[in-house]
Design a protein around this motif. Structure first.
Motif, PDB file in Angstrom:
ATOM      1  N   PHE A  66       0.827  -1.020  -0.123  1.00  9.97           N
ATOM      2  CA  PHE A  66       0.049  -0.093   0.045  1.00  9.97           C
ATOM      3  C   PHE A  66       0.734   1.190   0.096  1.00  9.97           C
ATOM      4  N   ARG A 101       1.583   4.365  -2.936  1.00 10.62           N
ATOM      5  CA  ARG A 101       1.542   5.552  -2.703  1.00 10.62           C
ATOM      6  C   ARG A 101       2.898   6.435  -3.216  1.00 10.62           C
ATOM      7  N   TYR A 159      -9.655  -0.208  -0.749  1.00  7.88           N
ATOM      8  CA  TYR A 159      -8.317   0.516  -0.166  1.00  7.88           C
ATOM      9  C   TYR A 159      -7.279   0.493  -1.209  1.00  7.88           C
ATOM     10  N   ARG A 183      -7.644   3.258  -3.382  1.00  8.42           N
ATOM     11  CA  ARG A 183      -7.577   4.795  -2.959  1.00  8.42           C
ATOM     12  C   ARG A 183      -5.775   4.994  -2.939  1.00  8.42           C
ATOM     13  N   VAL A 184      -5.067   3.868  -2.745  1.00 12.06           N
ATOM     14  CA  VAL A 184      -3.555   4.354  -2.792  1.00 12.06           C
ATOM     15  C   VAL A 184      -3.145   4.260  -4.047  1.00 12.06           C
ATOM     16  N   VAL A 204     -14.681   9.479   1.920  1.00  7.29           N
ATOM     17  CA  VAL A 204     -13.424   9.260   2.372  1.00  7.29           C
ATOM     18  C   VAL A 204     -12.911  10.409   3.452  1.00  7.29           C
ATOM     19  N   SER A 255      -6.570  12.128   2.841  1.00  2.13           N
ATOM     20  CA  SER A 255      -5.689  12.187   1.572  1.00  2.13           C
ATOM     21  C   SER A 255      -5.367  11.085   1.198  1.00  2.13           C
ATOM     22  N   ALA A 256      -5.484  10.624  -0.326  1.00  2.00           N
ATOM     23  CA  ALA A 256      -4.800   9.439  -0.729  1.00  2.00           C
ATOM     24  C   ALA A 256      -4.511   9.797  -2.262  1.00  2.00           C
TER      25      ALA A 256
END
Lengths: 557, 165
Positions: free
Chosen positions: B89, B93, B118, B121-122, B148, B151-152
């Motif tokens: 994850f 990012r 998830y 999101r990353v 959400v 921040s992602a």
């Protein structure tokens, strides 16, 4: 408490729907036990000795009377009529049925509650001072910062599968009731020389198998930088924390193996990229949260109430209760009342559904309908007008919640232990009860003075035994329950970890051992002001070891 | 075989082939290499006349190792040997937010529907589901939550900034 807006509500509602679907797939055999396990844990659901155990979040220990009534309803309808308040300011239900859990979560969501991230290898419920917002020695109200952290950590996509669980504590008062030194991250709120709010950041504290006191990695962080800095710490931990051995996976091991300086350098290097980014706080958000954390309309009054003082003078029970269970409030004319869930014979932290309803009524009648849960597993009425203290005392007495033992030896912190928990090596509750009986005499307790006695049923240390002035740890020896005793621990600054006095004891030997140590302490102390823990720090553990074990390593008969 | 690849929300077929560590010659077509394979025979891969190149990062691999090679890659895969190992994850990012990777970022390994929200999101935009997964249900799970907080990659502005609007 913080009141949800529509978006906060929608997020918990969508979580209920998600978990309902996951549970249905698990029960239908479409999701394996192995895959369901981390999913249910992130919703606070353990499979325990008797049944699933559901841990419900009470964010930073603050809840409303309405929420407490819903917890009572859940205890009554889905459990066996009681709940257990934990040392993490949460509540646990020990007997729900797995198939009922989605419906329980829906009931919780209807009063802005949830069980999100109360377990699992993720960021857990943030904890703080149980007198947050009302403490007489508070410098900065920690609740808005706790709420910021709650929102930031809720469903954080990057940090849902950390090497191990992760606990953050925030303190904003002169005395540290949040134990920031024994958390994965401790945040001390402070003001700089110009009066601006900032934070001291402490990392790598923790209890459990390898207890450690946290290290300060930043003496001052600007207010706006909280979330980006937390993100930097979490990212370093997520990437480099050990995953090969669950007993070495907490951040404290990473900090220790790398050294605090090297860890700090890693965090600062990561933060250099994140600093000033979108996670930087905006003042409008803090203002919005402060507004949603109900600002009560206090009517300040005289700091002394004549009726209370008059009753104090002639009613010894009331006097004791005032001394032990009532503490100062930041607003003159008010007090914080701690309802003791530690009366003799009670399982520490347990409260029945009927008592929950009654306590909710007290919060409505003698406050603003708000309550606090302390990590010492008691319930607090935070805003009692001084003039109401007599009435509150009498009502608490009738409920069995007026035991005047806060800060004393029988205010025992205890995990549920082997009676409930499948991790435990030994039972905790019978030991707590035996000690409560042994020290039941109030005059004796008062003579002993301030003493934190903490019991954990295994080295996971949910009962915080390492920081008890006396700590008791359940251990398994060839299938039998034994108890290791430590002394000299302290949660208050400067935090200290207790030292083991000798070989572990059988359950029936524990009360005698504790009593011998108390007798020794009373003989050794130089005045009533010198507490048990002070004496241990002054003279060391030897005299106590000797009184428990004599000259041999075996307990005296 | 049932479709197991979701790319940019579409179900599609997977064209990438891996390479056994002891293989002397690479197969023709699109080639997915581990980071050690990529690094040890880099000149050979870059000299290939046809077929696209991709690298698969293991949990402990530093994505910065690919910094210079990003223009040469058509896809980056991040492996989750077990979904409870969350290092990937952060890897995602870093690729998106620090290294500026805009191409396909694919989650592979122990990938199933309850992780997809998830993962998306990353920064993952492709998911190679493990065997036996219902790809349609997995695709639907990308919409588990409509809002959400933090921040992602998919939503760089935290809710508290959007609440101001």
């Amino acid at each position: 408490m913080y009141f949800y807006d529509d978006i906060d509500q929608r997020i918990v509602d969508e979580r209920v729907a998600q978990f309902r679907d996951q549970t249905a797939r698990y029960l239908a055999g479409q999701l394996s036990e192995e895959d369901f396990r981390p999913l249910r844990l992130q919703n606070g659901l353990y499979i325990q000795r008797h049944a699933p155990m559901l841990r419900v979040a009470i964010p930073y220990g603050v809840l409303s009377s309405r929420q407490l009534r819903t917890l009572a309803h859940i205890a009554r309808r889905y459990d066996r009529g009681f709940g257990h308040f934990s040392t993490r300011q949460n509540i646990q239900f020990n007997w729900p049925k797995l198939e009922d859990v989605p419906q329980i979560l829906a009931e919780l969501a209807s009063v802005q509650m949830h069980a999100i991230q109360t377990s699992g290898n993720c960021i857990r419920n943030t904890t703080t001072d149980h007198f947050a917002g009302v403490a007489h020695d508070e410098v900065i109200d920690p609740r808005p910062y706790c709420e910021l952290i709650r929102q930031w950590s809720t469903f954080h996509p990057e940090f849902a599968h950390l090497p191990r669980k992760f606990k953050i504590a925030v303190n904003g008062a002169l005395s540290d009731r949040a134990a920031t030194r024994v958390h994965d991250i401790g945040v001390d709120l402070l003001r700089d020389a110009d009066g601006a709010i900032g934070y001291r950041i402490i990392v790598g504290g923790g209890l459990g198998r390898t207890p450690m006191i946290g290290q300060v990695i930043r003496e001052h962080l600007a207010e706006a930088d909280l979330l980006s800095y937390l993100e930097a710490i979490l990212r370093v931990y997520n990437r480099f924390g050990r995953r090969d051995n669950k007993y070495k996976a907490r951040i404290k091991i990473l900090v220790k193996e790398r050294s605090a300086q090297a860890f700090r350098a890693d965090v600062e290097a990561e933060w250099a990229h994140l600093r000033g980014g979108p996670s930087t706080l905006v003042p409008e958000e803090l203002a919005r949260i402060r507004e949603r954390i109900a600002c009560h309309s206090y009517h300040p009054g005289p700091a002394v109430n004549a009726a209370v003082e008059s009753r104090r003078a002639h009613d010894a029970g009331f006097r004791r209760w005032l001394e032990r269970n009532v503490s100062g409030h930041k607003v003159s004319g008010y007090a914080c009342v701690t309802l003791s869930l530690k009366s003799t014979g009670a399982a520490p932290g347990d409260l029945s559904d009927a008592a929950m309803d009654a306590v909710a009524d007290l919060a409505d009648r003698h406050g603003f309908g708000e309550l606090r849960i302390s990590h010492e597993q008691n319930v607090i009425l935070p805003d009692v007008p001084l003039a109401d203290l007599g009435t509150v005392h009498d009502a608490a007495l009738a409920l069995g919640l007026a035991h005047p033992n806060i800060g004393l030896i029988t205010n025992i912190i205890s995990c549920p232990g082997g009676d409930y928990c499948s991790l435990a090596n030994a039972r905790s509750i019978p030991v707590a009860q035996a000690l409560q009986e042994r020290f039941d005499d109030l005059d004796y307790q008062y003579d002993i003075g301030e003493l934190d006695l903490n019991i954990s049923g295994c080295m996971n240390a949910c009962g915080h035994h390492h920081v008890g002035h006396i700590g008791i740890l359940g251990v398994d020896k060839h299938g039998e329950e034994f108890y290791q005793v430590t002394i000299g621990g302290s949660q208050a600054a400067p935090a200290a970890l207790g030292r083991v006095i000798g070989p572990s004891l059988r359950q029936d030997e524990v009360p005698d051992a504790v009593e011998r140590m108390i007798t020794r302490y009373l003989a050794l102390r130089d005045s009533e002001a010198e507490r048990f823990v002070d004496v241990v720090q002054r003279v060391g553990i030897e005299p106590f070891k000797e009184t428990v074990y004599g000259n041999s390593t075996h307990p005296q008969a | 075989m049932a479709t197991r690849l979701i790319r940019r929300r579409e179900l599609c077929e997977d064209s990438w082939q891996g390479l056994a560590d002891d293989a002397a010659a690479a197969p023709a077509g699109d080639l997915l290499l581990s980071l050690p394979q990529w690094q040890s025979r880099r000149a050979e891969w870059l000299a290939r006349a046809e077929g696209r190149l991709a690298v698969r990062l293991a949990p402990a691999d530093d994505p910065a190792a690919l910094r210079e090679d990003l223009p040469r890659l058509a896809m980056i895969a991040v492996d989750f040997p077990a979904f409870t190992d969350g290092r990937g994850f952060s890897t995602a990012r870093l690729l998106r937010e620090r290294l500026g990777w805009t191409g396909e970022l694919r989650a592979v390994g122990d990938v199933f529907r309850d992780q997809l929200f998830y993962l998306s999101r990353v920064g993952f935009d492709a998911f190679l589901l493990r065997a036996g997964e219902d790809a349609e249900a997995a695709r639907a799970s990308l919409d588990s939550f409509s809002e959400v907080y933090q921040s992602a990659v998919d939503q760089p502005l935290p809710l508290f900034r959007r609440r101001l609007a």
